[in-house]
Enzyme design. Structure first.
Site, PDB file in Angstrom:
ATOM      1  N   LYS A   1       2.418  -3.255   7.016  1.00  0.00           N
ATOM      2  CA  LYS A   1       3.002  -3.849   6.012  1.00  0.00           C
ATOM      3  C   LYS A   1       3.531  -3.242   5.814  1.00  0.00           C
ATOM      4  O   LYS A   1       4.326  -4.076   4.737  1.00  0.00           O
ATOM      5  CB  LYS A   1       1.618  -2.897   4.922  1.00  0.00           C
ATOM      6  CG  LYS A   1       0.158  -3.181   5.342  1.00  0.00           C
ATOM      7  CD  LYS A   1      -0.258  -4.690   4.997  1.00  0.00           C
ATOM      8  CE  LYS A   1       0.458  -4.520   3.324  1.00  0.00           C
ATOM      9  NZ  LYS A   1      -0.361  -5.981   2.285  1.00  0.00           N
TER      10      LYS A   1
ATOM     11  N   TYR B   1      -1.600  -0.286  11.310  1.00  0.00           N
ATOM     12  CA  TYR B   1      -1.729  -0.744   9.925  1.00  0.00           C
ATOM     13  C   TYR B   1      -0.800  -0.962   8.697  1.00  0.00           C
ATOM     14  O   TYR B   1      -0.044  -2.127   8.883  1.00  0.00           O
ATOM     15  CB  TYR B   1      -2.825  -0.886   9.175  1.00  0.00           C
ATOM     16  CG  TYR B   1      -3.005  -1.344   8.322  1.00  0.00           C
ATOM     17  CD1 TYR B   1      -3.097  -2.190   7.021  1.00  0.00           C
ATOM     18  CD2 TYR B   1      -3.266   0.465   6.713  1.00  0.00           C
ATOM     19  CE1 TYR B   1      -3.692  -2.905   5.355  1.00  0.00           C
ATOM     20  CE2 TYR B   1      -3.081  -0.099   5.365  1.00  0.00           C
ATOM     21  CZ  TYR B   1      -3.094  -1.361   4.597  1.00  0.00           C
ATOM     22  OH  TYR B   1      -3.275  -1.428   3.137  1.00  0.00           O
TER      23      TYR B   1
ATOM     24  N   THR C   1       0.347  -1.725  -0.128  1.00  0.00           N
ATOM     25  CA  THR C   1      -0.153   0.063  -0.293  1.00  0.00           C
ATOM     26  C   THR C   1       0.664   0.857  -0.254  1.00  0.00           C
ATOM     27  O   THR C   1       2.021   1.166   0.454  1.00  0.00           O
ATOM     28  CB  THR C   1      -0.597   0.000   0.754  1.00  0.00           C
ATOM     29  OG1 THR C   1      -1.231   1.076   1.392  1.00  0.00           O
ATOM     30  CG2 THR C   1      -0.363  -0.743   2.678  1.00  0.00           C
ATOM     31  N   ASP C   2       0.503   2.529  -0.110  1.00  0.00           N
ATOM     32  CA  ASP C   2       1.084   3.236  -0.782  1.00  0.00           C
ATOM     33  C   ASP C   2       0.950   4.267   0.973  1.00  0.00           C
ATOM     34  O   ASP C   2       1.812   4.490   1.626  1.00  0.00           O
ATOM     35  CB  ASP C   2      -0.144   5.279  -1.458  1.00  0.00           C
ATOM     36  CG  ASP C   2      -1.144   5.643  -0.962  1.00  0.00           C
ATOM     37  OD1 ASP C   2      -1.964   4.615  -0.437  1.00  0.00           O
ATOM     38  OD2 ASP C   2      -1.804   6.066  -1.896  1.00  0.00           O
ATOM     39  N   GLU C   3       0.235   3.416   1.786  1.00  0.00           N
ATOM     40  CA  GLU C   3       0.791   3.977   3.183  1.00  0.00           C
ATOM     41  C   GLU C   3       1.949   3.867   3.934  1.00  0.00           C
ATOM     42  O   GLU C   3       2.105   4.555   5.013  1.00  0.00           O
ATOM     43  CB  GLU C   3      -0.619   3.209   4.198  1.00  0.00           C
ATOM     44  CG  GLU C   3      -2.628   3.269   3.438  1.00  0.00           C
ATOM     45  CD  GLU C   3      -3.169   3.460   4.126  1.00  0.00           C
ATOM     46  OE1 GLU C   3      -2.806   3.688   5.624  1.00  0.00           O
ATOM     47  OE2 GLU C   3      -4.425   3.198   3.863  1.00  0.00           O
TER      48      GLU C   3
HETATM   49  P1  NAD Z   1      -9.826  -6.729   2.705  1.00  0.00           P
HETATM   50  O1  NAD Z   1      -9.774  -7.032   4.185  1.00  0.00           O
HETATM   51  O2  NAD Z   1     -10.983  -7.018   1.700  1.00  0.00           O
HETATM   52  O3  NAD Z   1      -9.442  -8.826   2.032  1.00  0.00           O
HETATM   53  C1  NAD Z   1      -8.197  -9.009   3.004  1.00  0.00           C
HETATM   54  C2  NAD Z   1      -8.478 -10.704   2.689  1.00  0.00           C
HETATM   55  O4  NAD Z   1      -7.787 -11.723   4.045  1.00  0.00           O
HETATM   56  C3  NAD Z   1      -9.450 -11.341   3.363  1.00  0.00           C
HETATM   57  O5  NAD Z   1     -10.637 -12.092   2.505  1.00  0.00           O
HETATM   58  C4  NAD Z   1      -9.639 -11.998   4.871  1.00  0.00           C
HETATM   59  O6  NAD Z   1     -10.358 -13.182   4.960  1.00  0.00           O
HETATM   60  C5  NAD Z   1      -8.475 -12.543   3.798  1.00  0.00           C
HETATM   61  N1  NAD Z   1      -7.119 -13.460   5.579  1.00  0.00           N
HETATM   62  C6  NAD Z   1      -7.080 -12.021   6.344  1.00  0.00           C
HETATM   63  N2  NAD Z   1      -5.901 -12.899   7.090  1.00  0.00           N
HETATM   64  C7  NAD Z   1      -6.120 -13.318   6.247  1.00  0.00           C
HETATM   65  C8  NAD Z   1      -5.150 -14.788   6.864  1.00  0.00           C
HETATM   66  N3  NAD Z   1      -4.552 -15.159   8.032  1.00  0.00           N
HETATM   67  N4  NAD Z   1      -4.520 -15.392   6.178  1.00  0.00           N
HETATM   68  C9  NAD Z   1      -5.755 -16.570   4.911  1.00  0.00           C
HETATM   69  N5  NAD Z   1      -6.333 -15.469   4.479  1.00  0.00           N
HETATM   70  C10 NAD Z   1      -6.632 -13.778   5.693  1.00  0.00           C
HETATM   71  O7  NAD Z   1      -8.362  -6.477   1.952  1.00  0.00           O
HETATM   72  P2  NAD Z   1      -8.459  -5.300   0.636  1.00  0.00           P
HETATM   73  O8  NAD Z   1      -8.796  -4.161   0.303  1.00  0.00           O
HETATM   74  O9  NAD Z   1      -8.636  -6.697  -0.974  1.00  0.00           O
HETATM   75  O10 NAD Z   1      -6.774  -5.277   0.384  1.00  0.00           O
HETATM   76  C11 NAD Z   1      -5.847  -7.062   0.132  1.00  0.00           C
HETATM   77  C12 NAD Z   1      -4.294  -6.407  -0.131  1.00  0.00           C
HETATM   78  O11 NAD Z   1      -3.979  -5.316  -0.863  1.00  0.00           O
HETATM   79  C13 NAD Z   1      -4.353  -6.671   1.358  1.00  0.00           C
HETATM   80  O12 NAD Z   1      -2.988  -6.840   1.056  1.00  0.00           O
HETATM   81  C14 NAD Z   1      -4.208  -4.643   1.320  1.00  0.00           C
HETATM   82  O13 NAD Z   1      -3.049  -4.686   2.233  1.00  0.00           O
HETATM   83  C15 NAD Z   1      -3.530  -4.200  -0.345  1.00  0.00           C
HETATM   84  N6  NAD Z   1      -3.747  -2.926  -0.089  1.00  0.00           N
HETATM   85  C16 NAD Z   1      -5.688  -2.856   0.202  1.00  0.00           C
HETATM   86  C17 NAD Z   1      -5.585  -1.127  -0.963  1.00  0.00           C
HETATM   87  C18 NAD Z   1      -7.801  -1.063  -0.931  1.00  0.00           C
HETATM   88  O14 NAD Z   1      -7.514   0.141  -1.372  1.00  0.00           O
HETATM   89  N7  NAD Z   1      -8.138  -1.443  -0.345  1.00  0.00           N
HETATM   90  C19 NAD Z   1      -4.326  -0.553  -1.512  1.00  0.00           C
HETATM   91  C20 NAD Z   1      -3.571  -0.989  -1.854  1.00  0.00           C
HETATM   92  C21 NAD Z   1      -3.099  -1.765  -1.275  1.00  0.00           C
END
Ligand code: NAD
Length: 351
Positions: A159, A155, A129-131
């Site tokens: 990451k 968080y 993430t950009d965070e």
């Molecule tokens: P989300 O919370 O919607 O999904 C996370 C998924 O991971 C869920 O299905 C959850 O059940 C699963 N999970 C959590 N802990 C687990 C574990 N211990 N073992 C197996 N599965 C597990 O998140 P998202 O928004 O889809 O983000 C996905 C990834 O992208 C993350 O790594 C996040 O840091 C990154 N990201 C998200 C954004 C955003 O805007 N949402 C932006 C940049 C990066």
């Protein structure tokens, strides 16, 4: 010969979109989704793949080393695309430990298994993430890949820890790690504790639309499928050991973003009294340590790999709003399944 991918967190918001894209873009791909199904993960998000023989769903924890070993032995993965994470900043402020367990220790277990079981040509894509870069001043240039890591929330710190481990596995063990750092995503199937679906569902229910502080925090917004196309491109053609920043060139204050969302709702499903949904906006106490501005410089992935966002905010927002309007059953199912409380944000009545 089939090409097997392990997608962790594939029942979440971005992961489920990626699973669909990976299967659609390569007829020889087999995708194994490993997901713990926390409150944020939902089988409903993959329901349309129920009859797809090239998709295997495994409920499990990325921290379970024995399960990982078994999966690697069974499928001889060509790559891991690692989405699984605890992803909500507010939750990380209330209870950080889960974030360390999954985001840091879980990533470590996955890297460890990958380094021992990898076959020739194996690649590990760390979705970040950009965070991790911290907060920018109003006129500062966007985050480039060389920007120092300065995480400000549990968080983003977790990451950042995972990214550092992934980097170390490239340098120490020659594991072909690729890292992507993306800005805020929006689109279908996002769990309704995040800003856009929260505001959208509150608007339709006639509830207040909570905005933190003065609403002037700036984020760079990207439609989820654009993010997934970028990840696929990095997986195919990125250089191991490199970091690729991904963003939408779409910086908006939270207040402007919510205004855009309300205007789209006003057009697609007007309020019965003819007033704008903007009238439901309500400012609430700010999040502790709330980063003021994120901005991404995505010149590297654009020039090296030819990736560009396809959606504009208007087109992506229209798709998003239409999806939520047409999929109320998904919203009801995921919020019913979830053990969570949104009353803190004024989303649900306290109780
Ligand atoms: P989300 O919370 O919607 O999904 C996370 C998924 O991971 C869920 O299905 C959850 O059940 C699963 N999970 C959590 N802990 C687990 C574990 N211990 N073992 C197996 N599965 C597990 O998140 P998202 O928004 O889809 O983000 C996905 C990834 O992208 C993350 O790594 C996040 O840091 C990154 N990201 C998200 C954004 C955003 O805007 N949402 C932006 C940049 C990066």
């Amino acid at each position: 010969m089939s090409r097997a991918l392990l997608v962790t967190g594939g029942a979440g918001f971005i992961g489920s979109s990626f699973v669909r894209l990976a299967l659609a873009s390569d007829p020889s791909a087999v995708v194994v989704t490993l997901d713990k199904l926390t409150y944020a993960g939902n089988r409903e998000s993959l329901a349309d793949l129920a009859g797809e023989t090239r998709h295997v769903f495994v409920q499990g924890d990325i921290g379970d080393g024995a399960l990982l070993e078994q999966l690697f032995r069974d499928h001889a993965f060509a790559a891991v695309v690692h989405f699984a994470a605890e992803s909500h900043v507010d939750r990380s402020i209330d209870s950080p430990e889960e974030f360390l367990a999954t985001n840091v220790l879980g990533t470590f277990r996955l890297l460890e298994c990958a380094r021992r079981q990898r076959r020739a040509g194996f690649r590990f894509l760390q979705v970040s993430t950009d965070e991790v870069y911290g907060s920018l001043g109003p006129a500062a240039p966007g985050f480039a890949e060389t920007h120092a890591y300065q995480p400000n929330s549990p968080y983003s710190a977790s990451k950042a820890g995972a990214d550092h481990l992934a980097r170390a596995y490239f340098h120490t063990y020659d594991l072909a790690v690729l890292t992507t750092n993306c800005s805020n995503n929006y689109g279908p199937r996002q769990f309704p504790e995040k800003l856009i679906p929260l505001v959208l569902l509150n608007a339709l229910a006639g509830r207040p639309l909570p905005i933190y502080g003065d609403g002037q925090n700036v984020r760079d917004w990207l439609y989820v499928e654009d993010h997934c196309h970028a990840i696929l491109r990095v997986l195919e053609a990125g250089r191991p050991g490199e970091v690729y920043n991904i963003g939408g060139s779409c910086e908006l204050t939270n207040l402007t973003l919510v205004g855009e969302l309300c205007t789209t709702l006003d057009r697609l499903t007007p309020r019965a009294d003819g007033a704008s949904y903007c009238e439901q906006i309500k400012f609430v106490a700010d999040r502790p340590g709330h980063d003021r501005r994120y901005s991404i410089d995505h010149a590297k992935i654009t020039s090296e790999l030819g990736w560009q966002p396809r959606e504009t905010l208007a087109s992506g927002m229209e798709k998003t709003v239409r999806w939520y309007l047409e999929n109320q059953a998904w919203c009801e199912a995921v919020t019913r399944n979830a053990k969570y409380r949104l009353e803190r944000l004024g989303a649900l009545p306290a109780g």
